[in-house]
Design a protein around this motif. Structure first.
Motif, PDB file in Angstrom:
ATOM      1  N   SER A   1     -37.279  -9.527 -46.859  1.00 61.64           N
ATOM      2  CA  SER A   1     -37.115  -9.650 -47.794  1.00 61.64           C
ATOM      3  C   SER A   1     -37.410 -11.274 -48.688  1.00 61.64           C
ATOM      4  O   SER A   1     -37.604 -12.137 -48.053  1.00 61.64           O
ATOM      5  CB  SER A   1     -35.827  -9.441 -49.180  1.00 61.64           C
ATOM      6  OG  SER A   1     -35.353  -8.848 -48.477  1.00 61.64           O
TER       7      SER A   1
ATOM      8  N   THR B   1     -38.126 -14.777 -50.765  1.00 65.04           N
ATOM      9  CA  THR B   1     -37.860 -15.956 -51.481  1.00 65.04           C
ATOM     10  C   THR B   1     -38.584 -17.438 -50.724  1.00 65.04           C
ATOM     11  O   THR B   1     -39.326 -16.828 -49.443  1.00 65.04           O
ATOM     12  CB  THR B   1     -36.260 -16.102 -50.668  1.00 65.04           C
ATOM     13  OG1 THR B   1     -36.139 -16.081 -49.044  1.00 65.04           O
ATOM     14  CG2 THR B   1     -35.244 -15.045 -51.499  1.00 65.04           C
TER      15      THR B   1
ATOM     16  N   LEU C   1     -35.200 -19.812 -55.876  1.00 62.03           N
ATOM     17  CA  LEU C   1     -35.619 -18.296 -56.545  1.00 62.03           C
ATOM     18  C   LEU C   1     -36.901 -18.987 -56.965  1.00 62.03           C
ATOM     19  O   LEU C   1     -38.340 -17.783 -57.192  1.00 62.03           O
ATOM     20  CB  LEU C   1     -34.731 -17.721 -57.045  1.00 62.03           C
ATOM     21  CG  LEU C   1     -33.591 -17.247 -56.773  1.00 62.03           C
ATOM     22  CD1 LEU C   1     -32.576 -16.843 -57.648  1.00 62.03           C
ATOM     23  CD2 LEU C   1     -33.672 -15.861 -55.510  1.00 62.03           C
TER      24      LEU C   1
ATOM     25  N   SER D   1     -41.643 -17.180 -60.460  1.00 63.13           N
ATOM     26  CA  SER D   1     -40.736 -16.955 -59.393  1.00 63.13           C
ATOM     27  C   SER D   1     -41.437 -16.436 -58.314  1.00 63.13           C
ATOM     28  O   SER D   1     -42.630 -16.222 -57.704  1.00 63.13           O
ATOM     29  CB  SER D   1     -39.796 -14.877 -60.600  1.00 63.13           C
ATOM     30  OG  SER D   1     -39.574 -14.618 -59.032  1.00 63.13           O
TER      31      SER D   1
ATOM     32  N   THR E   1     -39.397 -14.733 -56.148  1.00 65.69           N
ATOM     33  CA  THR E   1     -38.932 -12.603 -56.488  1.00 65.69           C
ATOM     34  C   THR E   1     -39.701 -12.031 -55.508  1.00 65.69           C
ATOM     35  O   THR E   1     -41.066 -11.689 -55.679  1.00 65.69           O
ATOM     36  CB  THR E   1     -37.833 -12.381 -56.768  1.00 65.69           C
ATOM     37  OG1 THR E   1     -38.367 -12.337 -57.745  1.00 65.69           O
ATOM     38  CG2 THR E   1     -36.695 -13.797 -57.152  1.00 65.69           C
TER      39      THR E   1
ATOM     40  N   GLY F   1     -37.556  -9.850 -60.432  1.00 71.81           N
ATOM     41  CA  GLY F   1     -36.228  -9.759 -59.986  1.00 71.81           C
ATOM     42  C   GLY F   1     -35.367 -10.871 -59.841  1.00 71.81           C
ATOM     43  O   GLY F   1     -34.116 -10.853 -60.029  1.00 71.81           O
ATOM     44  N   ILE F   2     -35.736 -11.822 -60.792  1.00 73.41           N
ATOM     45  CA  ILE F   2     -35.173 -13.456 -60.770  1.00 73.41           C
ATOM     46  C   ILE F   2     -33.907 -12.625 -61.564  1.00 73.41           C
ATOM     47  O   ILE F   2     -33.130 -13.191 -62.068  1.00 73.41           O
ATOM     48  CB  ILE F   2     -36.425 -14.369 -61.212  1.00 73.41           C
ATOM     49  CG1 ILE F   2     -35.923 -15.529 -60.651  1.00 73.41           C
ATOM     50  CG2 ILE F   2     -36.929 -14.156 -61.801  1.00 73.41           C
ATOM     51  CD1 ILE F   2     -36.721 -16.964 -60.672  1.00 73.41           C
TER      52      ILE F   2
ATOM     53  N   LEU G   1     -26.776 -13.953 -53.183  1.00 69.85           N
ATOM     54  CA  LEU G   1     -27.928 -12.909 -52.844  1.00 69.85           C
ATOM     55  C   LEU G   1     -27.499 -11.630 -52.101  1.00 69.85           C
ATOM     56  O   LEU G   1     -26.384 -11.037 -51.610  1.00 69.85           O
ATOM     57  CB  LEU G   1     -28.265 -13.220 -51.283  1.00 69.85           C
ATOM     58  CG  LEU G   1     -29.974 -15.005 -51.872  1.00 69.85           C
ATOM     59  CD1 LEU G   1     -29.667 -15.438 -50.543  1.00 69.85           C
ATOM     60  CD2 LEU G   1     -30.631 -14.632 -52.552  1.00 69.85           C
TER      61      LEU G   1
ATOM     62  N   TYR H   1     -33.745 -12.501 -44.845  1.00 72.41           N
ATOM     63  CA  TYR H   1     -34.669 -13.000 -46.001  1.00 72.41           C
ATOM     64  C   TYR H   1     -36.048 -14.165 -45.470  1.00 72.41           C
ATOM     65  O   TYR H   1     -35.004 -15.292 -44.171  1.00 72.41           O
ATOM     66  CB  TYR H   1     -33.868 -14.195 -46.689  1.00 72.41           C
ATOM     67  CG  TYR H   1     -33.051 -12.678 -48.026  1.00 72.41           C
ATOM     68  CD1 TYR H   1     -33.651 -12.211 -48.688  1.00 72.41           C
ATOM     69  CD2 TYR H   1     -31.636 -12.948 -48.011  1.00 72.41           C
ATOM     70  CE1 TYR H   1     -32.871 -11.167 -49.644  1.00 72.41           C
ATOM     71  CE2 TYR H   1     -30.930 -11.597 -48.274  1.00 72.41           C
ATOM     72  CZ  TYR H   1     -30.973 -11.352 -49.168  1.00 72.41           C
ATOM     73  OH  TYR H   1     -31.044 -10.533 -50.451  1.00 72.41           O
TER      74      TYR H   1
END
Length: 179
Positions: free
Chosen positions: A3, A5, A15, A32, A34, A39-40, A97, A106
């Motif tokens: 993911s 980040t 983030l 962002s 994300t 998604g933030i 998270l 992540y």
């Protein structure tokens, strides 16, 4: 595989950032990290870090605006309030998270890991990752214990990454150091 980040400390992950004021009612433009960028807004409270000070701020409203994002935060009611937060980091406690499936990580968990080949040669440490569309890419920078000081771009794909050991702080790759 991972993911998206950005760099973290042990207790929080980066983030994004509040970049500049938007309008006169306290709105702020958001950068962002994300994926997807909206998604933030899935996190109702942010740790906002500016000038060495951290405070928890509640998101009142967040929305796409053109190619970017705009947010309204509790207690930020004017352009002057927003200007005071321009450049602030947006962080989230790591315990907030979303849980991951087995074998998912992540990006922040990979950053800083020592990268070694299957033959035991150290290539350096993961500085950061980025997305290309085809796959994620690790930026590996030479370190004091690496075979050289070269920066390498390695794909984060299963036939290259053979093992990730967070406890040892090490990621093993099937990669020719001369490439």
């Amino acid at each position: 595989m991972t993911s998206r980040t950005r760099p973290s400390t042990q207790d929080s992950v980066l983030l994004g950032a509040l970049t500049s004021p938007h309008g006169v009612k306290g709105g702020l433009k958001v950068y962002s990290y994300t994926n997807p960028i909206e998604g933030i807004f899935g996190y109702p409270e942010w740790l906002v870090v500016t000038q060495g000070q951290t405070r928890t701020m509640r998101v009142l409203q967040g929305r796409p605006q053109g190619k970017g994002l705009v947010v309204f935060l509790e207690g930020v009611d004017s352009r002057d309030d927003a200007e005071a937060l321009a450049g602030a980091e947006i962080r989230l406690p790591t315990e907030q998270l979303a849980p991951l499936n087995a074998n998912e990580l992540y990006w922040y968990q990979l950053e800083g890991l020592r990268v070694v080949t299957v033959d035991g040669q150290t290539l350096g440490r993961i500085d950061h990752l980025f997305e290309t569309g085809a796959n994620d890419v690790m930026v590996v920078k030479g370190s004091d214990d690496s075979i050289d000081r070269r920066e390498r771009l390695l794909p984060y794909i299963s036939n290259v990454v053979t093992d990730v050991d967070l406890d040892r702080g090490e990621l093993t790759v099937d990669w020719d150091p001369e490439f």
